[in-house]
Motif scaffolding. Structure first.
Motif, PDB file in Angstrom:
ATOM      1  N   CYS A  57       0.875  -1.172   0.000  1.00 52.74           N
ATOM      2  CA  CYS A  57       0.000   0.000   0.000  1.00 52.74           C
ATOM      3  C   CYS A  57       0.912   1.221   0.000  1.00 52.74           C
ATOM      4  O   CYS A  57       1.795   1.334   0.849  1.00 52.74           O
ATOM      5  N   LEU A  58       0.714   2.117  -0.958  1.00 51.21           N
ATOM      6  CA  LEU A  58       1.601   3.266  -1.084  1.00 51.21           C
ATOM      7  C   LEU A  58       1.168   4.389  -0.150  1.00 51.21           C
ATOM      8  O   LEU A  58       0.004   4.770  -0.121  1.00 51.21           O
ATOM      9  N   LYS A  59       2.106   4.915   0.606  1.00 50.15           N
ATOM     10  CA  LYS A  59       1.875   6.061   1.486  1.00 50.15           C
ATOM     11  C   LYS A  59       2.358   7.303   0.753  1.00 50.15           C
ATOM     12  O   LYS A  59       3.556   7.481   0.543  1.00 50.15           O
ATOM     13  N   LEU A  60       1.421   8.143   0.342  1.00 51.32           N
ATOM     14  CA  LEU A  60       1.749   9.332  -0.440  1.00 51.32           C
ATOM     15  C   LEU A  60       1.546  10.574   0.408  1.00 51.32           C
ATOM     16  O   LEU A  60       0.435  10.847   0.877  1.00 51.32           O
ATOM     17  N   ILE A  61       2.615  11.330   0.597  1.00 52.50           N
ATOM     18  CA  ILE A  61       2.577  12.595   1.323  1.00 52.50           C
ATOM     19  C   ILE A  61       3.137  13.662   0.387  1.00 52.50           C
ATOM     20  O   ILE A  61       4.241  13.514  -0.143  1.00 52.50           O
ATOM     21  N   SER A  62       2.382  14.737   0.172  1.00 50.91           N
ATOM     22  CA  SER A  62       2.839  15.798  -0.724  1.00 50.91           C
ATOM     23  C   SER A  62       3.114  17.069   0.066  1.00 50.91           C
ATOM     24  O   SER A  62       2.497  17.324   1.097  1.00 50.91           O
ATOM     25  N   ARG A  63       4.019  17.875  -0.441  1.00 54.18           N
ATOM     26  CA  ARG A  63       4.277  19.166   0.198  1.00 54.18           C
ATOM     27  C   ARG A  63       3.039  20.063   0.171  1.00 54.18           C
ATOM     28  O   ARG A  63       2.693  20.659   1.195  1.00 54.18           O
ATOM     29  N   PRO A  64       2.323  20.183  -0.961  1.00 51.95           N
ATOM     30  CA  PRO A  64       1.110  21.009  -0.917  1.00 51.95           C
ATOM     31  C   PRO A  64       0.095  20.500   0.103  1.00 51.95           C
ATOM     32  O   PRO A  64      -0.544  21.296   0.802  1.00 51.95           O
ATOM     33  N   GLY A  65      -0.059  19.175   0.203  1.00 49.20           N
ATOM     34  CA  GLY A  65      -0.988  18.623   1.186  1.00 49.20           C
ATOM     35  C   GLY A  65      -0.587  18.962   2.607  1.00 49.20           C
ATOM     36  O   GLY A  65      -1.428  19.322   3.445  1.00 49.20           O
ATOM     37  N   CYS A  66       0.704  18.863   2.903  1.00 45.35           N
ATOM     38  CA  CYS A  66       1.204  19.207   4.240  1.00 45.35           C
ATOM     39  C   CYS A  66       1.010  20.687   4.530  1.00 45.35           C
ATOM     40  O   CYS A  66       0.575  21.077   5.622  1.00 45.35           O
ATOM     41  N   GLU A  67       1.340  21.529   3.554  1.00 44.76           N
ATOM     42  CA  GLU A  67       1.241  22.968   3.776  1.00 44.76           C
ATOM     43  C   GLU A  67      -0.199  23.382   4.034  1.00 44.76           C
ATOM     44  O   GLU A  67      -0.470  24.210   4.917  1.00 44.76           O
ATOM     45  N   LYS A  68      -1.143  22.815   3.292  1.00 47.52           N
ATOM     46  CA  LYS A  68      -2.548  23.200   3.468  1.00 47.52           C
ATOM     47  C   LYS A  68      -3.056  22.819   4.851  1.00 47.52           C
ATOM     48  O   LYS A  68      -3.689  23.631   5.534  1.00 47.52           O
ATOM     49  N   ILE A  69      -2.786  21.595   5.287  1.00 45.79           N
ATOM     50  CA  ILE A  69      -3.373  21.143   6.555  1.00 45.79           C
ATOM     51  C   ILE A  69      -2.677  21.787   7.746  1.00 45.79           C
ATOM     52  O   ILE A  69      -3.314  22.140   8.741  1.00 45.79           O
ATOM     53  N   VAL A  70      -1.369  21.963   7.674  1.00 41.69           N
ATOM     54  CA  VAL A  70      -0.659  22.587   8.793  1.00 41.69           C
ATOM     55  C   VAL A  70      -1.069  24.050   8.933  1.00 41.69           C
ATOM     56  O   VAL A  70      -1.328  24.545  10.042  1.00 41.69           O
ATOM     57  N   ARG A  71      -1.155  24.749   7.820  1.00 46.09           N
ATOM     58  CA  ARG A  71      -1.574  26.157   7.895  1.00 46.09           C
ATOM     59  C   ARG A  71      -3.009  26.260   8.392  1.00 46.09           C
ATOM     60  O   ARG A  71      -3.348  27.170   9.159  1.00 46.09           O
ATOM     61  N   TYR A  72      -3.854  25.336   7.974  1.00 49.73           N
ATOM     62  CA  TYR A  72      -5.228  25.342   8.476  1.00 49.73           C
ATOM     63  C   TYR A  72      -5.238  25.210   9.994  1.00 49.73           C
ATOM     64  O   TYR A  72      -5.989  25.903  10.689  1.00 49.73           O
ATOM     65  N   ALA A  73      -4.404  24.308  10.528  1.00 48.88           N
ATOM     66  CA  ALA A  73      -4.368  24.097  11.980  1.00 48.88           C
ATOM     67  C   ALA A  73      -3.973  25.375  12.716  1.00 48.88           C
ATOM     68  O   ALA A  73      -4.582  25.733  13.736  1.00 48.88           O
ATOM     69  N   PHE A  74      -2.967  26.070  12.216  1.00 50.80           N
ATOM     70  CA  PHE A  74      -2.532  27.295  12.890  1.00 50.80           C
ATOM     71  C   PHE A  74      -3.569  28.414  12.727  1.00 50.80           C
ATOM     72  O   PHE A  74      -3.811  29.181  13.669  1.00 50.80           O
ATOM     73  N   GLU A  75      -4.188  28.519  11.559  1.00 51.30           N
ATOM     74  CA  GLU A  75      -5.208  29.541  11.366  1.00 51.30           C
ATOM     75  C   GLU A  75      -6.444  29.254  12.223  1.00 51.30           C
ATOM     76  O   GLU A  75      -7.080  30.171  12.746  1.00 51.30           O
ATOM     77  N   TYR A  76      -6.783  27.983  12.371  1.00 51.25           N
ATOM     78  CA  TYR A  76      -7.895  27.611  13.242  1.00 51.25           C
ATOM     79  C   TYR A  76      -7.585  28.023  14.680  1.00 51.25           C
ATOM     80  O   TYR A  76      -8.424  28.610  15.369  1.00 51.25           O
ATOM     81  N   ALA A  77      -6.375  27.688  15.124  1.00 51.15           N
ATOM     82  CA  ALA A  77      -5.977  28.052  16.493  1.00 51.15           C
ATOM     83  C   ALA A  77      -6.041  29.565  16.691  1.00 51.15           C
ATOM     84  O   ALA A  77      -6.507  30.059  17.730  1.00 51.15           O
ATOM     85  N   LYS A  78      -5.605  30.308  15.688  1.00 47.17           N
ATOM     86  CA  LYS A  78      -5.606  31.769  15.777  1.00 47.17           C
ATOM     87  C   LYS A  78      -7.033  32.318  15.865  1.00 47.17           C
ATOM     88  O   LYS A  78      -7.330  33.172  16.712  1.00 47.17           O
ATOM     89  N   LYS A  79      -7.930  31.823  15.017  1.00 48.59           N
ATOM     90  CA  LYS A  79      -9.304  32.339  14.981  1.00 48.59           C
ATOM     91  C   LYS A  79     -10.073  31.993  16.244  1.00 48.59           C
ATOM     92  O   LYS A  79     -10.862  32.797  16.752  1.00 48.59           O
ATOM     93  N   TYR A  80      -9.843  30.786  16.790  1.00 45.99           N
ATOM     94  CA  TYR A  80     -10.617  30.329  17.947  1.00 45.99           C
ATOM     95  C   TYR A  80      -9.852  30.464  19.266  1.00 45.99           C
ATOM     96  O   TYR A  80     -10.183  29.816  20.251  1.00 45.99           O
ATOM     97  N   ASN A  81      -8.829  31.301  19.245  1.00 48.62           N
ATOM     98  CA  ASN A  81      -8.085  31.635  20.470  1.00 48.62           C
ATOM     99  C   ASN A  81      -7.504  30.410  21.169  1.00 48.62           C
ATOM    100  O   ASN A  81      -7.505  30.311  22.399  1.00 48.62           O
ATOM    101  N   ARG A  82      -7.014  29.486  20.383  1.00 49.17           N
ATOM    102  CA  ARG A  82      -6.303  28.336  20.931  1.00 49.17           C
ATOM    103  C   ARG A  82      -4.832  28.707  21.109  1.00 49.17           C
ATOM    104  O   ARG A  82      -4.289  29.515  20.344  1.00 49.17           O
TER     105      ARG A  82
END
Length: 478
Positions: A139-164
């Motif tokens: 089973c191939l494990k595929l990790i892309s830089r665009p995929g990582c950048e989108k989800i990591v930035r989402y996590a930080f922006e979520y934390a920022k908006k919801y005062n985490r």
């Protein structure tokens, strides 16, 4: 007024959707609804993904989809509609808040308030699998830089908006240095842009143990797909019940909201099901649509209902609960508490809610890419690595020499251990021992020689350096 798509799903789905919509209407949600059919009936009509083309068109037009649980028939090549929807619509971020409502629902973790943000499109869930030999599948494990950048930035922006205050990354990059290593690297790069938010990284195994033991030490956790799938269910369960958790699936254009539990067909049609999970998904939907005042009203009414001990059968505890309610009665109890706030539990405020403002991913300029060799995977039923090495050495070219043979990632030649168990699946590395670059014709020459010598090559992987850095794994023991 926002136009949304809904699907009532299977099993308990229609009951909990009806209850949820009644609560939203009573709370003053500004919604127009288009209903589509997805799930078991759609599957049985010949749609292997559980959805028709016409339904896809409605979802894509309205952009927002509130979905009750569905049943995927076993066997017959049926696909998971959840996975298909997330990937087809680019819903890259799965968001699951997991909050304890102690002491009104029993839990060992009364202070838990964690949001798990899971990458939703790639990793092992790409679903690319092959049987390669009699004994081995991959089973191939595929990790892309665009995929990582989108989800990591989402996590930080979520934390920022919801005062985490903190974002934690879980990976296994001590073993999977290329794939999970990229996820961790991108996390470190993006974390620098958010100096006001604490960041940390844990290896997934000890991180999972700490989450199960002391979840109050975490705030927002971001992970690749598989880890996030497993741990979001664990986190929801240790708050008191998986049945209380909602889920958001967010993309650049569309979004889907749902409960995280299944369709529970054994409970269907009995007015027993707890609509809380779907209601929590609907609250996230309202926030996404900018109807934060209504979201706040619904959530506080739900908390008040929990606090009053008005519980459905799945969380009813005669030591804690005041009354056991059916699905319809629970919805009416929440409606009666609209415009009220909990007294013991912390009320919510969603003044800051709304869709996150995230930049679109921009593909970076290509870097220097240099070929240095090839891994040739061979199906061979023998057990002595020295025997297959003699055959493979006859394939060597002017540029490429056999350097190592591994079996399930462990070096077995040269100087392997006779105790190492070997399957019929052999990775055979041909590489240059100089600084010279390898021409691809050299790989073709090796493959042609393999055919002539009746060596069964089942797969190849080119070995590259990117910007002078080795971009392939070494063998264990090498």
């Amino acid at each position: 007024m926002n136009r949304i798509t809904i699907a009532k799903g299977d099993g308990i789905g229609p009951e909990i959707m009806d209850a949820t919509l009644r609560i939203l209407k009573a709370a003053g949600a500004q919604l127009e609804v288009d209903e589509i059919e997805v799930g078991e009936n759609a599957y049985l009509k010949g749609n292997t993904s559980g959805i028709t083309k016409e339904s896809w068109d409605i979802i894509r037009k309205n952009k927002v989809f509130l979905k009750a649980p569905i049943t995927t028939p076993q066997g017959g090549g049926y696909k998971s509609l959840n996975v298909t929807t997330r990937k087809s619509l680019g819903l890259y971020a799965n968001v699951r808040p997991c909050r304890s409502i102690h002491p009104f629902v029993k839990t060992k973790h009364p202070k838990m308030d964690v949001v798990i943000i899971r990458e939703n499109e790639e990793d092992l869930y790409a679903g690319i699998e092959h049987q390669q030999t009699d004994e081995v599948v991959q089973c191939l494990k595929l990790i892309s830089r665009p995929g990582c950048e989108k989800i990591v930035r989402y996590a930080f922006e979520y934390a920022k908006k919801y005062n985490r205050k903190k974002v934690t990354c879980f990976t296994k990059d001590n073993i999977m240095k290329q794939t999970d290593g990229l996820f961790h690297q991108v996390f470190n790069e993006i974390a620098i842009e958010y100096p006001d938010i604490v960041n940390e990284h844990w290896i997934i195994d000890i991180g999972a143990a700490k989450l199960a033991d002391t979840p109050e030490n975490f705030d927002v956790i971001v992970m690749p797909n598989l880890y996030g799938d497993v741990l979001s269910d664990v986190a929801a369960q240790i708050t008191g019940s998986v049945g209380l958790a909602g889920s958001a699936n967010i993309g650049e254009q569309c979004a889907m909201f749902e409960a995280i539990h299944g369709s529970a067909p054994r409970r269907a049609g009995q007015n027993l099901a707890n609509p809380s999970g779907l209601l929590q998904g609907a609250v996230m939907m309202l926030n996404h649509l900018g109807q934060n005042t209504v979201a706040e009203k619904v959530e506080n009414a739900w908390l008040k209902t929990m606090e009053d001990g008005m519980h459905t059968y799945d969380i009813y505890d005669k030591k804690i609960s005041e009354q056991k309610l059916g699905t319809k009665e629970f919805a009416e109890a929440v409606i009666s508490n609209l415009n009220k706030s909990p007294k013991t539990l912390k009320s919510v405020s969603y003044n800051q809610a709304g869709p996150l403002n995230l930049p679109r991913t921009i593909r970076k300029q290509p870097v220097s890419k240099v070929l240095k060799g090839v891994d040739i995977f061979v199906h061979w039923p023998g057990s002595n690595p020295n025997e297959i090495a003699l055959q493979l050495q006859s394939l060597e070219s002017n540029q490429l020499a056999l350097q190592v043979i591994t079996n399930r990632g462990v070096k077995v030649w040269p100087n392997g251990f006779e105790e190492t168990f070997c399957t019929d699946h052999w990775r055979c590395r041909f590489a240059t021992s100089t600084d010279a670059n390898v021409e691809k014709i050299e790989i073709l020459n090796i493959l042609n020689s393999a055919i002539v010598n009746n060596i069964d090559v089942i797969k190849t992987e080119n070995l590259y350096f990117f910007d002078g850095k080795q971009a392939f794994s070494m063998a264990q023991g090498q």
